[in-house]
Design an enzyme around this catalytic site. Structure first.
Site, PDB file in Angstrom:
ATOM      1  N   LEU A  24     -54.556  52.089  16.469  1.00  0.00           N
ATOM      2  CA  LEU A  24     -54.974  50.983  15.613  1.00  0.00           C
ATOM      3  C   LEU A  24     -56.256  51.323  14.866  1.00  0.00           C
ATOM      4  CD1 LEU A  24     -54.755  48.072  14.591  1.00  0.00           C
ATOM      5  CD2 LEU A  24     -55.946  47.344  16.679  1.00  0.00           C
ATOM      6  N   ASP A  64     -70.286  58.648  22.606  1.00  0.00           N
ATOM      7  CA  ASP A  64     -69.870  57.885  23.776  1.00  0.00           C
ATOM      8  C   ASP A  64     -70.523  56.520  23.644  1.00  0.00           C
ATOM      9  OD1 ASP A  64     -69.407  56.678  26.188  1.00  0.00           O
ATOM     10  OD2 ASP A  64     -69.904  58.438  27.407  1.00  0.00           O
ATOM     11  N   SER A 144     -58.201  40.825  22.672  1.00  0.00           N
ATOM     12  CA  SER A 144     -56.848  40.921  23.217  1.00  0.00           C
ATOM     13  C   SER A 144     -56.378  39.573  23.718  1.00  0.00           C
ATOM     14  CB  SER A 144     -56.833  41.926  24.368  1.00  0.00           C
ATOM     15  OG  SER A 144     -55.617  41.869  25.083  1.00  0.00           O
ATOM     16  N   TYR A 157     -59.993  44.431  32.756  1.00  0.00           N
ATOM     17  CA  TYR A 157     -59.821  44.437  31.308  1.00  0.00           C
ATOM     18  C   TYR A 157     -59.852  43.016  30.749  1.00  0.00           C
ATOM     19  CZ  TYR A 157     -57.473  45.170  26.794  1.00  0.00           C
ATOM     20  OH  TYR A 157     -57.140  45.183  25.453  1.00  0.00           O
ATOM     21  N   LYS A 161     -62.555  41.500  28.127  1.00  0.00           N
ATOM     22  CA  LYS A 161     -62.149  40.965  26.833  1.00  0.00           C
ATOM     23  C   LYS A 161     -62.513  39.487  26.704  1.00  0.00           C
ATOM     24  CE  LYS A 161     -60.401  44.490  24.660  1.00  0.00           C
ATOM     25  NZ  LYS A 161     -61.093  45.031  23.469  1.00  0.00           N
TER      26      LYS A 161
END
Length: 262
Positions: A24, A64, A144, A157, A161
């Site tokens: 993406l 990073d 997300s 995760y 998010k």
């Protein structure tokens, strides 16, 4: 009367896309390039090829993003190369599935660092550059559906998010009116990594739970990033733009309409 440039023309504007060399992120970089912007992508390793379109190619810096010093360097490099920084797209992120009961603390730390702390570092550095320049700037966080409807195996995760939503709304309050901060809630996207998460053929096995009947094409999400960064959305700030095909059909509906055997 002189013709005014279209609001979606990014000629003379500069954009930084994190994780912008594949999937993406690369598509987002190409969308801005196609609209006339100067683009810099960053990632943890140098890619074999950089995003390009129409004979124009993105710049690149190794970084990073979990390291605030490295983040400051890449933002400074973009500002120096292009003379300004108009938009930051916080795209870098992701995580493999992991059982919340047995996952290691180190795994959780790494997931939160990439999906929450890294966007925080990058947005902070970008704001420092944008607030001092004419026209300010825009930060776009790629989130997300997991922030709203977590799935099994995504505890760290999903938590990170969900935090990214807060990392959108609070800075939007603080940095207005010079710098806008908005969020895009992305869902099932047909990328190279989709097969690993959703099965073969780009995840076609999972389309039955998506009301649109198909996964998003990367370009559809990428083009949505142009709007929060352009003049058409100058009064949009702290928003969460849903680009997920209406999410997923609720499980209770699927269960209630499941065909019964005769």
């Amino acid at each position: 009367m002189d013709e005014q440039p279209h609001a979606m023309d990014f000629t003379g504007r500069a954009v930084l896309v994190t994780g912008g060399t594949k999937g993406l992120g690369a598509t987002i970089a190409r969308a801005f390039l196609a609209s006339g912007a100067d683009v810099m992508a960053c990632g943890r390793s140098t890619p074999a090829a950089l995003p390009s379109t129409g004979g124009r190619e993105a710049g690149f810096r190794v970084a990073d993003l979990r390291d605030p010093v490295a983040v400051a360097d890449v933002v400074a490099a973009a500002s120096e190369r292009f003379g300004r920084l108009d938009a930051l797209v916080n795209n870098a992120g992701g995580s493999p599935d992991a059982d919340a009961a047995t996952v290691s603390p180190r795994f959780v730390e790494k997931v939160v660092a990439l999906n929450l702390l890294a966007p925080s570092h990058t947005a902070q550095a970008a704001n420092l550059a944008m607030r001092e320049q004419p026209g300010g700037g825009s930060v776009i966080n790629i989130g997300s559906v997991s922030a709203h409807t977590p799935q099994p195996g995504t505890a760290a995760y999903s938590a990170a998010k969900a935090g990214l939503l807060g990392l959108t709304r609070a800075p939007a309050l603080e940095w207005a009116p010079r710098v806008g901060v908005n969020h895009i809630t992305a869902g099932f996207i047909r990328t190279e990594s989709a097969a690993a998460l959703y099965g073969e053929e780009g995840g076609n096995a999972a389309v039955d739970v998506v009301p649109m009947g198909r996964p998003a094409e990367p370009d559809g999400v990428a083009r949505a990033c142009l709007w929060p960064a352009c003049d058409l959305s100058s009064y949009v700030n702290g928003a969460d733009l849903a680009v997920h095909g209406c999410g997923e059909i609720p499980a209770r509906h699927t269960a209630a309409h499941r065909p019964t055997s005769l």
